[in-house]
Scaffold this active site. Structure first.
Site: not given
Ligand code: PAF
Length: 279
Positions: A150-151, A33-34, A36-37, A31, A187-188
């Site tokens: 891939e992070k 979410l940004h 990247g998601h 959750g 990143s969250s």
């Protein structure tokens, strides 16, 4: 978009999709979410007929209870975000639904070797928690493919290995890291950075980029490049945990001619940042 919070309901829904011949792509998340998601969800929609996203902050993978409590949770905003993307279902169980007998007694999935270094060394038990929950989520969602950013490079390799070792009938897809214009990986946790930390944060990726350039330029030895990068991180206000050049396929110490990746983890204030770059 349907929202399920029970394993059995999610499974039944997925089984009916599979019976109808639909291909299911799965994006597991915790959750908050940004973009990247969102990249993962968009790619999932390109590759399959139905996209399922899970939202579950998995207590089993936190080796620090305070970090688990502090982890940002924003279910309503996340559902709104996903409803605007091409998502067919969200699986958002609570802890009782995932670990009905309690998490301490749950059957664990251990991935040896790969999990013993880097993140595994810094965060004991973390990858067993990830491997266990990912296996359970796969069994709930029954996807044809699953996408991972891939992070978390080591996590991606751990999931690939567990899927291969356990003969799971699904494809694991790794997807490139989304970055801010200054290089900071999305990143969250980034929203927890103070203004000053946010300004310093891109220095982690910058240090990895310098290492990658030096390796490409034939400089070495690798250990000297790694220690120089750690010194640069200290100068930028970080407490580095590791900067390490590894084989990109299995994270072993590299041998000549292999594809490489440089991985870094460092603390900045109360937060811990990780990043990596293929060379
Ligand atoms: O990368 C994450 O967000 C988590 O580790 C995952 C894969 C959703 C498992 O909890």
């Amino acid at each position: 978009m349907q929202v399920f919070d029970q394993v059995r309901d999610m499974q039944q829904h997925s089984l009916s999709w599979r019976a109808a011949g639909w291909r299911i792509a799965f994006v597991p998340t915790m959750g908050n979410l940004h973009e990247g998601h969102a990249d993962l969800v968009r790619e999932a929609a390109r590759r399959a007929d139905k996209v399922v996203v899970s939202i579950f902050v998995n207590p089993l993978q936190f080796n620090d209870a305070a970090d688990f409590q502090r982890y940002p949770r924003s279910l309503n905003d996340d559902l709104l975000t996903l409803s605007k993307l091409n998502v067919s279902a969200v699986f958002a169980p609570d802890e009782q639904a995932m670990y009905p007998e309690g998490r301490e007694s749950v059957t664990r999935v251990e991935v040896p070797g790969l999990t013993e270094e880097l993140e595994g060394r810094q965060r004991p038990g973390h990858f067993t928690g990830v491997a266990t929950v990912v296996t359970k989520l796969f069994q709930a969602v029954l996807p044809d493919l699953a996408l991972f950013g891939e992070k978390d490079y080591q996590q991606l390799l751990v999931v690939r290995k567990l899927a291969a070792d356990l003969n799971l009938p699904l494809e694991i897809v790794g997807w490139p890291t989304r970055r801010e214009p200054d290089g900071l990986a999305l990143s969250s946790r980034n929203q927890q950075l103070s203004v000053d930390e946010r300004e310093r944060a891109p220095q982690l990726f910058a240090a990895l980029q310098r290492v990658a350039e030096q390796v490409r330029g034939g400089q070495g030895p690798f250990s000297a490049l790694e220690s120089k990068a750690r010194e640069q991180l200290v100068a930028a206000g970080f407490v580095p945990e590791y900067v390490s050049i590894r084989s990109a396929t299995d994270l072993r110490l590299p041998v000549a001619g292999e594809p490489l990746v440089v991985l870094g983890a460092a603390r900045l204030g109360t937060l811990r940042l990780i990043d990596n770059l293929r060379i």
